[in-house]
Design a protein around this motif. Sequence first.
Motif, PDB file in Angstrom:
ATOM      1  N   ASP A 103       0.827  -1.216   0.000  1.00 16.92           N
ATOM      2  CA  ASP A 103       0.000   0.000   0.000  1.00 16.92           C
ATOM      3  C   ASP A 103       0.858   1.262   0.000  1.00 16.92           C
ATOM      4  O   ASP A 103       0.574   2.214  -0.731  1.00 16.92           O
ATOM      5  CB  ASP A 103      -0.936   0.018   1.208  1.00 16.92           C
ATOM      6  N   ALA A 104       1.907   1.284   0.843  1.00 24.93           N
ATOM      7  CA  ALA A 104       2.772   2.463   0.920  1.00 24.93           C
ATOM      8  C   ALA A 104       3.475   2.717  -0.411  1.00 24.93           C
ATOM      9  O   ALA A 104       3.589   3.867  -0.850  1.00 24.93           O
ATOM     10  CB  ALA A 104       3.790   2.301   2.043  1.00 24.93           C
ATOM     11  N   THR A 105       3.925   1.659  -1.069  1.00 27.31           N
ATOM     12  CA  THR A 105       4.596   1.810  -2.365  1.00 27.31           C
ATOM     13  C   THR A 105       3.622   2.335  -3.410  1.00 27.31           C
ATOM     14  O   THR A 105       3.909   3.305  -4.112  1.00 27.31           O
ATOM     15  CB  THR A 105       5.191   0.467  -2.826  1.00 27.31           C
ATOM     16  N   ARG A 106       2.461   1.702  -3.503  1.00 26.86           N
ATOM     17  CA  ARG A 106       1.457   2.108  -4.492  1.00 26.86           C
ATOM     18  C   ARG A 106       1.026   3.560  -4.256  1.00 26.86           C
ATOM     19  O   ARG A 106       0.935   4.349  -5.195  1.00 26.86           O
ATOM     20  CB  ARG A 106       0.248   1.177  -4.401  1.00 26.86           C
ATOM     21  N   ASN A 107       0.791   3.916  -2.993  1.00 25.66           N
ATOM     22  CA  ASN A 107       0.349   5.271  -2.674  1.00 25.66           C
ATOM     23  C   ASN A 107       1.440   6.309  -2.903  1.00 25.66           C
ATOM     24  O   ASN A 107       1.149   7.435  -3.324  1.00 25.66           O
ATOM     25  CB  ASN A 107      -0.184   5.328  -1.242  1.00 25.66           C
ATOM     26  N   ALA A 108       2.703   5.954  -2.650  1.00 28.97           N
ATOM     27  CA  ALA A 108       3.813   6.885  -2.905  1.00 28.97           C
ATOM     28  C   ALA A 108       3.949   7.150  -4.401  1.00 28.97           C
ATOM     29  O   ALA A 108       4.136   8.297  -4.827  1.00 28.97           O
ATOM     30  CB  ALA A 108       5.118   6.332  -2.339  1.00 28.97           C
ATOM     31  N   LEU A 109       3.854   6.100  -5.206  1.00 27.96           N
ATOM     32  CA  LEU A 109       3.927   6.278  -6.663  1.00 27.96           C
ATOM     33  C   LEU A 109       2.757   7.118  -7.171  1.00 27.96           C
ATOM     34  O   LEU A 109       2.937   8.024  -7.989  1.00 27.96           O
ATOM     35  CB  LEU A 109       3.939   4.917  -7.366  1.00 27.96           C
ATOM     36  N   ALA A 110       1.562   6.840  -6.677  1.00 30.61           N
ATOM     37  CA  ALA A 110       0.370   7.590  -7.090  1.00 30.61           C
ATOM     38  C   ALA A 110       0.479   9.054  -6.690  1.00 30.61           C
ATOM     39  O   ALA A 110       0.091   9.942  -7.457  1.00 30.61           O
ATOM     40  CB  ALA A 110      -0.885   6.957  -6.494  1.00 30.61           C
ATOM     41  N   GLU A 111       1.020   9.322  -5.507  1.00 24.12           N
ATOM     42  CA  GLU A 111       1.177  10.701  -5.043  1.00 24.12           C
ATOM     43  C   GLU A 111       2.175  11.455  -5.916  1.00 24.12           C
ATOM     44  O   GLU A 111       1.922  12.589  -6.337  1.00 24.12           O
ATOM     45  CB  GLU A 111       1.617  10.711  -3.575  1.00 24.12           C
ATOM     46  N   ALA A 112       3.333  10.839  -6.193  1.00 24.75           N
ATOM     47  CA  ALA A 112       4.330  11.492  -7.053  1.00 24.75           C
ATOM     48  C   ALA A 112       3.743  11.753  -8.438  1.00 24.75           C
ATOM     49  O   ALA A 112       3.970  12.812  -9.033  1.00 24.75           O
ATOM     50  CB  ALA A 112       5.595  10.639  -7.144  1.00 24.75           C
ATOM     51  N   ASP A 113       2.987  10.801  -8.946  1.00 23.63           N
ATOM     52  CA  ASP A 113       2.361  10.952 -10.261  1.00 23.63           C
ATOM     53  C   ASP A 113       1.320  12.076 -10.226  1.00 23.63           C
ATOM     54  O   ASP A 113       1.257  12.900 -11.143  1.00 23.63           O
ATOM     55  CB  ASP A 113       1.718   9.624 -10.665  1.00 23.63           C
ATOM     56  N   ALA A 114       0.519  12.148  -9.174  1.00 19.48           N
ATOM     57  CA  ALA A 114      -0.499  13.196  -9.045  1.00 19.48           C
ATOM     58  C   ALA A 114       0.130  14.578  -8.920  1.00 19.48           C
ATOM     59  O   ALA A 114      -0.491  15.580  -9.307  1.00 19.48           O
ATOM     60  CB  ALA A 114      -1.393  12.911  -7.841  1.00 19.48           C
ATOM     61  N   LEU A 115       1.352  14.645  -8.405  1.00 20.97           N
ATOM     62  CA  LEU A 115       2.076  15.919  -8.290  1.00 20.97           C
ATOM     63  C   LEU A 115       2.782  16.293  -9.600  1.00 20.97           C
ATOM     64  O   LEU A 115       3.529  17.255  -9.642  1.00 20.97           O
ATOM     65  CB  LEU A 115       3.102  15.838  -7.155  1.00 20.97           C
ATOM     66  N   ASP A 116       2.539  15.530 -10.654  1.00 20.21           N
ATOM     67  CA  ASP A 116       3.146  15.730 -11.981  1.00 20.21           C
ATOM     68  C   ASP A 116       4.661  15.586 -11.963  1.00 20.21           C
ATOM     69  O   ASP A 116       5.371  16.244 -12.738  1.00 20.21           O
ATOM     70  CB  ASP A 116       2.746  17.085 -12.583  1.00 20.21           C
ATOM     71  N   CYS A 117       5.160  14.739 -11.094  1.00 23.61           N
ATOM     72  CA  CYS A 117       6.602  14.471 -11.054  1.00 23.61           C
ATOM     73  C   CYS A 117       6.997  13.601 -12.237  1.00 23.61           C
ATOM     74  O   CYS A 117       6.241  12.719 -12.646  1.00 23.61           O
ATOM     75  CB  CYS A 117       6.970  13.745  -9.764  1.00 23.61           C
ATOM     76  N   ASP A 118       8.175  13.867 -12.773  1.00 19.07           N
ATOM     77  CA  ASP A 118       8.761  13.003 -13.804  1.00 19.07           C
ATOM     78  C   ASP A 118       9.602  11.909 -13.174  1.00 19.07           C
ATOM     79  O   ASP A 118       9.709  10.815 -13.711  1.00 19.07           O
ATOM     80  CB  ASP A 118       9.659  13.813 -14.751  1.00 19.07           C
ATOM     81  N   SER A 119      10.241  12.218 -12.020  1.00 16.25           N
ATOM     82  CA  SER A 119      11.182  11.277 -11.417  1.00 16.25           C
ATOM     83  C   SER A 119      10.930  11.125  -9.919  1.00 16.25           C
ATOM     84  O   SER A 119      10.533  12.074  -9.239  1.00 16.25           O
ATOM     85  CB  SER A 119      12.616  11.756 -11.653  1.00 16.25           C
ATOM     86  N   VAL A 120      11.175   9.901  -9.434  1.00 20.95           N
ATOM     87  CA  VAL A 120      11.021   9.605  -8.015  1.00 20.95           C
ATOM     88  C   VAL A 120      12.057   8.555  -7.615  1.00 20.95           C
ATOM     89  O   VAL A 120      12.406   7.690  -8.414  1.00 20.95           O
ATOM     90  CB  VAL A 120       9.582   9.125  -7.688  1.00 20.95           C
ATOM     91  N   VAL A 121      12.566   8.691  -6.396  1.00 21.44           N
ATOM     92  CA  VAL A 121      13.504   7.714  -5.833  1.00 21.44           C
ATOM     93  C   VAL A 121      12.869   7.126  -4.578  1.00 21.44           C
ATOM     94  O   VAL A 121      12.441   7.863  -3.688  1.00 21.44           O
ATOM     95  CB  VAL A 121      14.865   8.363  -5.487  1.00 21.44           C
ATOM     96  N   LEU A 122      12.806   5.786  -4.527  1.00 20.94           N
ATOM     97  CA  LEU A 122      12.216   5.082  -3.387  1.00 20.94           C
ATOM     98  C   LEU A 122      13.250   4.202  -2.704  1.00 20.94           C
ATOM     99  O   LEU A 122      14.012   3.517  -3.385  1.00 20.94           O
ATOM    100  CB  LEU A 122      11.097   4.133  -3.840  1.00 20.94           C
ATOM    101  N   PRO A 123      13.219   4.156  -1.373  1.00 21.89           N
ATOM    102  CA  PRO A 123      14.039   3.195  -0.635  1.00 21.89           C
ATOM    103  C   PRO A 123      13.265   1.885  -0.472  1.00 21.89           C
ATOM    104  O   PRO A 123      12.112   1.781  -0.903  1.00 21.89           O
ATOM    105  CB  PRO A 123      14.226   3.886   0.713  1.00 21.89           C
ATOM    106  N   ALA A 124      13.865   0.926   0.192  1.00 26.58           N
ATOM    107  CA  ALA A 124      13.197  -0.343   0.487  1.00 26.58           C
ATOM    108  C   ALA A 124      12.251  -0.125   1.676  1.00 26.58           C
ATOM    109  O   ALA A 124      12.596  -0.382   2.826  1.00 26.58           O
ATOM    110  CB  ALA A 124      14.227  -1.424   0.786  1.00 26.58           C
ATOM    111  N   LEU A 125      11.073   0.380   1.388  1.00 31.96           N
ATOM    112  CA  LEU A 125      10.078   0.708   2.415  1.00 31.96           C
ATOM    113  C   LEU A 125       9.783  -0.500   3.301  1.00 31.96           C
ATOM    114  O   LEU A 125       9.514  -1.590   2.798  1.00 31.96           O
ATOM    115  CB  LEU A 125       8.781   1.178   1.763  1.00 31.96           C
ATOM    116  N   GLY A 126       9.830  -0.283   4.610  1.00 35.07           N
ATOM    117  CA  GLY A 126       9.463  -1.325   5.552  1.00 35.07           C
ATOM    118  C   GLY A 126      10.513  -2.387   5.812  1.00 35.07           C
ATOM    119  O   GLY A 126      10.278  -3.316   6.572  1.00 35.07           O
ATOM    120  N   CYS A 127      11.675  -2.261   5.194  1.00 35.96           N
ATOM    121  CA  CYS A 127      12.682  -3.321   5.266  1.00 35.96           C
ATOM    122  C   CYS A 127      13.869  -2.991   6.165  1.00 35.96           C
ATOM    123  O   CYS A 127      14.805  -3.769   6.254  1.00 35.96           O
ATOM    124  CB  CYS A 127      13.187  -3.654   3.863  1.00 35.96           C
TER     125      CYS A 127
END
Length: 166
Positions: free
Chosen positions: A91-115
């Motif tokens: 859920d956190a991964t999906r929501n983070a990607l959706a949020e970055a996309d909704a903010l019209d971001c072209d690029s995003v960097v994610l860590p290993a969430l929850g790990c």
Amino acid sequence: MEFDVIQGDIAAQSADALVNAANTSLRMGSGVAGALKRAAGSGIDDEAVAKGPVELGGVATTDAYQLDADYVVHAAAMPAGGQATAESIRDATRNALAEADALDCDSVVLPALGCGIAGFDFDEGVRIICEEIAAFEPDSLSEVELIAYDDDEFERMRQVAGEVRA
């Protein structure tokens, strides 16, 4: 969607959005959150906490302050004082990607969430994150990077990403 696996300090990356591995309180402590807070300056923690708490798997967005990004998306893969689950990471991964996309971001960097301090198995958590990135259908995002801090995590992350892509 396509994504890359990179190695380094997330706080030193340049992207439209950086994702923080947060807990539901959004208070920035150690690990990824600590690195982002040290590099961004103290205002980021105050802004994040003011936007919390969020539901498990939820996100909140703050300014990136001194970081080389426009936004920090705080993704709550774990409850405050608790441990991450497969569902909360998904859920956190999906929501983070959706949020970055909704903010019209072209690029995003994610860590290993929850790990990290959230206690979820690294390889299994990375597999979930890679599956969510691969399945995501963006409107604006075109560059997604999954970041590992050290050599061992980087190699393991690359291996799991390769298996998901196959």
